[in-house]
Design a protein around this motif. Structure first.
Motif, PDB file in Angstrom:
ATOM      1  N   ARG A 291     -42.204 -14.969  -3.987  1.00  0.00           N
ATOM      2  CA  ARG A 291     -41.932 -15.515  -2.655  1.00  0.00           C
ATOM      3  C   ARG A 291     -40.567 -14.969  -2.228  1.00  0.00           C
ATOM      4  NH1 ARG A 291     -40.596 -18.931  -6.582  1.00  0.00           N
ATOM      5  NH2 ARG A 291     -38.628 -20.087  -6.471  1.00  0.00           N
ATOM      6  N   GLU A 292     -40.170 -15.197  -1.001  1.00  0.00           N
ATOM      7  CA  GLU A 292     -38.825 -14.812  -0.580  1.00  0.00           C
ATOM      8  C   GLU A 292     -37.804 -15.762  -1.203  1.00  0.00           C
ATOM      9  OE1 GLU A 292     -37.620 -13.499   3.604  1.00  0.00           O
ATOM     10  OE2 GLU A 292     -36.606 -15.436   3.442  1.00  0.00           O
ATOM     11  N   ILE A 293     -36.775 -15.205  -1.833  1.00  0.00           N
ATOM     12  CA  ILE A 293     -35.785 -16.037  -2.497  1.00  0.00           C
ATOM     13  C   ILE A 293     -34.373 -15.565  -2.152  1.00  0.00           C
ATOM     14  CG2 ILE A 293     -37.297 -16.645  -4.435  1.00  0.00           C
ATOM     15  CD1 ILE A 293     -35.855 -14.555  -6.087  1.00  0.00           C
ATOM     16  N   ARG A 294     -33.410 -16.465  -2.273  1.00  0.00           N
ATOM     17  CA  ARG A 294     -31.991 -16.144  -2.091  1.00  0.00           C
ATOM     18  C   ARG A 294     -31.255 -16.429  -3.400  1.00  0.00           C
ATOM     19  NH1 ARG A 294     -28.356 -15.723   2.208  1.00  0.00           N
ATOM     20  NH2 ARG A 294     -29.975 -16.338   3.699  1.00  0.00           N
ATOM     21  N   ILE A 295     -30.452 -15.491  -3.856  1.00  0.00           N
ATOM     22  CA  ILE A 295     -29.722 -15.631  -5.117  1.00  0.00           C
ATOM     23  C   ILE A 295     -28.489 -16.514  -4.901  1.00  0.00           C
ATOM     24  CG2 ILE A 295     -28.522 -14.400  -6.963  1.00  0.00           C
ATOM     25  CD1 ILE A 295     -31.557 -13.942  -6.852  1.00  0.00           C
ATOM     26  N   LYS A 296     -28.328 -17.534  -5.741  1.00  0.00           N
ATOM     27  CA  LYS A 296     -27.256 -18.517  -5.571  1.00  0.00           C
ATOM     28  C   LYS A 296     -26.125 -18.377  -6.584  1.00  0.00           C
ATOM     29  CE  LYS A 296     -30.350 -22.009  -3.570  1.00  0.00           C
ATOM     30  NZ  LYS A 296     -30.899 -23.393  -3.713  1.00  0.00           N
ATOM     31  N   SER A 297     -26.368 -17.713  -7.727  1.00  0.00           N
ATOM     32  CA  SER A 297     -25.360 -17.666  -8.778  1.00  0.00           C
ATOM     33  C   SER A 297     -25.197 -16.248  -9.317  1.00  0.00           C
ATOM     34  CB  SER A 297     -25.735 -18.595  -9.935  1.00  0.00           C
ATOM     35  OG  SER A 297     -25.871 -19.927  -9.492  1.00  0.00           O
ATOM     36  N   ASP A 298     -24.000 -15.965  -9.836  1.00  0.00           N
ATOM     37  CA  ASP A 298     -23.697 -14.679 -10.454  1.00  0.00           C
ATOM     38  C   ASP A 298     -23.932 -14.794 -11.959  1.00  0.00           C
ATOM     39  OD1 ASP A 298     -22.733 -12.282 -11.337  1.00  0.00           O
ATOM     40  OD2 ASP A 298     -20.656 -12.624 -10.739  1.00  0.00           O
ATOM     41  N   LEU A 299     -24.869 -14.013 -12.491  1.00  0.00           N
ATOM     42  CA  LEU A 299     -25.220 -14.087 -13.911  1.00  0.00           C
ATOM     43  C   LEU A 299     -24.749 -12.868 -14.693  1.00  0.00           C
ATOM     44  CD1 LEU A 299     -28.815 -15.631 -13.774  1.00  0.00           C
ATOM     45  CD2 LEU A 299     -26.618 -16.773 -14.093  1.00  0.00           C
ATOM     46  N   THR A 300     -23.797 -12.116 -14.156  1.00  0.00           N
ATOM     47  CA  THR A 300     -23.258 -10.997 -14.917  1.00  0.00           C
ATOM     48  C   THR A 300     -22.498 -11.514 -16.138  1.00  0.00           C
ATOM     49  OG1 THR A 300     -21.277 -10.976 -13.529  1.00  0.00           O
ATOM     50  CG2 THR A 300     -23.051  -9.478 -12.932  1.00  0.00           C
ATOM     51  N   GLY A 301     -22.581 -10.763 -17.206  1.00  0.00           N
ATOM     52  CA  GLY A 301     -21.856 -11.120 -18.415  1.00  0.00           C
ATOM     53  C   GLY A 301     -22.617 -11.988 -19.392  1.00  0.00           C
ATOM     54  N   THR A 302     -23.857 -12.341 -19.079  1.00  0.00           N
ATOM     55  CA  THR A 302     -24.632 -13.191 -19.990  1.00  0.00           C
ATOM     56  C   THR A 302     -25.178 -12.417 -21.176  1.00  0.00           C
ATOM     57  OG1 THR A 302     -26.696 -12.799 -18.774  1.00  0.00           O
ATOM     58  CG2 THR A 302     -25.347 -14.676 -18.066  1.00  0.00           C
ATOM     59  N   GLY A 303     -25.436 -11.120 -20.982  1.00  0.00           N
ATOM     60  CA  GLY A 303     -25.984 -10.293 -22.055  1.00  0.00           C
ATOM     61  C   GLY A 303     -27.493 -10.352 -22.174  1.00  0.00           C
ATOM     62  N   ILE A 304     -28.137 -11.242 -21.437  1.00  0.00           N
ATOM     63  CA  ILE A 304     -29.597 -11.362 -21.523  1.00  0.00           C
ATOM     64  C   ILE A 304     -30.295 -11.005 -20.211  1.00  0.00           C
ATOM     65  CG2 ILE A 304     -29.535 -13.031 -23.404  1.00  0.00           C
ATOM     66  CD1 ILE A 304     -30.072 -15.231 -21.344  1.00  0.00           C
ATOM     67  N   PHE A 305     -29.504 -10.727 -19.178  1.00  0.00           N
ATOM     68  CA  PHE A 305     -30.062 -10.282 -17.905  1.00  0.00           C
ATOM     69  C   PHE A 305     -29.407  -8.962 -17.514  1.00  0.00           C
ATOM     70  CE2 PHE A 305     -30.120 -15.015 -17.558  1.00  0.00           C
ATOM     71  CZ  PHE A 305     -31.489 -15.173 -17.666  1.00  0.00           C
ATOM     72  N   ALA A 306     -30.157  -8.129 -16.790  1.00  0.00           N
ATOM     73  CA  ALA A 306     -29.642  -6.853 -16.304  1.00  0.00           C
ATOM     74  C   ALA A 306     -30.250  -6.565 -14.941  1.00  0.00           C
ATOM     75  CB  ALA A 306     -29.961  -5.730 -17.291  1.00  0.00           C
ATOM     76  N   ASP A 307     -29.700  -5.570 -14.256  1.00  0.00           N
ATOM     77  CA  ASP A 307     -30.131  -5.278 -12.881  1.00  0.00           C
ATOM     78  C   ASP A 307     -30.027  -6.551 -12.050  1.00  0.00           C
ATOM     79  OD1 ASP A 307     -30.929  -2.598 -13.735  1.00  0.00           O
ATOM     80  OD2 ASP A 307     -32.637  -3.590 -14.673  1.00  0.00           O
ATOM     81  N   LEU A 344     -34.845 -19.819 -17.608  1.00  0.00           N
ATOM     82  CA  LEU A 344     -33.408 -20.035 -17.500  1.00  0.00           C
ATOM     83  C   LEU A 344     -32.861 -19.361 -16.251  1.00  0.00           C
ATOM     84  CD1 LEU A 344     -30.727 -21.044 -18.734  1.00  0.00           C
ATOM     85  CD2 LEU A 344     -30.611 -18.864 -19.993  1.00  0.00           C
ATOM     86  N   PHE A 345     -33.330 -18.166 -15.970  1.00  0.00           N
ATOM     87  CA  PHE A 345     -32.899 -17.465 -14.760  1.00  0.00           C
ATOM     88  C   PHE A 345     -33.262 -18.266 -13.518  1.00  0.00           C
ATOM     89  CE2 PHE A 345     -33.819 -14.655 -11.179  1.00  0.00           C
ATOM     90  CZ  PHE A 345     -32.617 -13.975 -11.062  1.00  0.00           C
TER      91      PHE A 345
END
Length: 350
Positions: A291-307, A344-345
């Motif tokens: 669906r159309e979504i808007r990103i609310k949080s910055d998840l850089t640096g977690t090591g388990i997500f990329a791009d 979790l994402f």
């Protein structure tokens, strides 16, 4: 000694930029997608909706200003740049990414691939391009548009062999499972959604797959990191040759504890290199929006997500959102980890 510089151009280049930065390079990226984590590894310029000649001009100007070599990544394998390319010559890549020319070369060499046909059901592919883009199944006569290559549908296991090619020899690195149509990632049919490394196969099948991949690579004057995609059925059928870094880069590096960009450079410079053995299973899965979504949080640096998308970014239905990474000593456990991290994402970012 001055810092080595590299310009990477492609539709999505985070994985290559990350590997290059960890290899000690100062990276400038020219891309359609400036993800939040790309900014950790590269100075980035967003470029979209420009023709190849104009994009090549932009790349050449940046490379000249930085005194840097160019790496052509996904979607830009045959970009007609004038700068020195660290990897396969774009003129060679142009032949490879033209599927009709590519399959004619395979046919002359006697290498098996799903044959061309006009009879449904068949696979429809754009004649030009790579990476599995625009591929779908035509089920009847009313679903056969013009301008597409029509290929016999072969049911089997999608997989790939990643290799490093130099002017001396071709060395296989890894066999990867290609993830397509994984409903839990909100995709279906032939949509590419990641890789698992390594793919465990019986010795005879593994050796046949590797031999065929090497045979394909040796037909073309490629160099550096390359990959051959297959459908594994009664025998390996070649789907395409990627004359550049592949989507399996993350899973290979995590599985093997290796830096692929360093190996790529060594091959291009004619230096010797060694290939290690896998130490664990690793997976990169690509989550798509349902669906159309808007990103609310910055998840850089977690090591388990990329791009990772930027805060406030709107992702349209059907577009990729994020890559999910996981490793395990057990192949069985790794997909469970991916799904837990997907959830979790959702909780953290949406």
């Amino acid at each position: 000694m001055s810092t080595r510089r590299i310009v990477i151009v492609g539709h999505n280049v985070r994985n290559v930029a990350e590997s290059a930065r960890k290899a000690g390079y100062k990276v400038f990226a020219i891309t359609k997608y400036v993800d939040a984590d790309l900014k950790l590894y590269a100075e980035a310029k967003k470029v979209e909706d420009v023709k190849d000649k104009e994009l090549a001009r932009i790349v050449d100007e940046v490379a000249e200003s930085l005194n840097a070599k160019v790496v052509l990544a996904s979607g830009c394998e045959d970009l007609p740049v004038k700068s020195e390319v660290l990897g396969t010559d774009p003129k060679v890549a142009e032949v490879i990414t033209n599927k009709l020319k590519f399959y004619k070369t395979l046919e002359k060499a006697g290498i098996p691939f799903p044959g061309l046909t006009n009879d449904p059901p068949c696979i429809l592919k754009p004649i030009k391009g790579g990476g599995g883009l625009g591929i779908r199944l035509a089920r009847d006569e009313d679903d056969l548009p013009k301008g597409y290559l029509r290929q016999r549908y072969v049911s089997g296991l999608p997989c790939s062999v990643s290799l490093i090619a130099s002017d001396r020899n071709v060395k296989p690195i890894a066999i990867n499972r290609i993830l397509v149509g994984w409903e839990e990632m909100n995709v279906k049919d032939f949509v590419y959604c990641g890789n698992l490394t390594p793919l465990i196969l019986e010795k005879e099948i593994r050796e046949k797959l590797i031999k065929t991949a090497i045979d394909v690579v040796e037909l073309f004057d490629v160099i550096g990191s390359v990959g051959v995609d297959f459908i594994l059925a009664d025998k390996p059928y070649v789907l395409e040759l990627n004359p550049r870094f592949q989507g399996s880069l993350d899973s290979i590096e995590w599985s093997y504890d290796v830096n692929l960009f360093s190996l790529h450079v060594k091959a291009c410079e004619g230096k010797d290199f060694e290939i290690s053995k896998p130490k664990r299973f690793a997976c990169r899965a690509i989550l798509f929006a349902d669906r159309e979504i808007r990103i609310k949080s910055d998840l850089t640096g977690t090591g388990i997500f990329a791009d990772i998308p930027n805060v406030g970014e709107i992702i349209n239905n059907g577009e990729p959102i994020v890559s999910i990474l996981a490793s395990s000593e057990s192949e069985k456990e790794i997909f469970g980890k991916i799904l837990k991290r997907r959830d979790l994402f959702y909780r953290l970012s949406l």
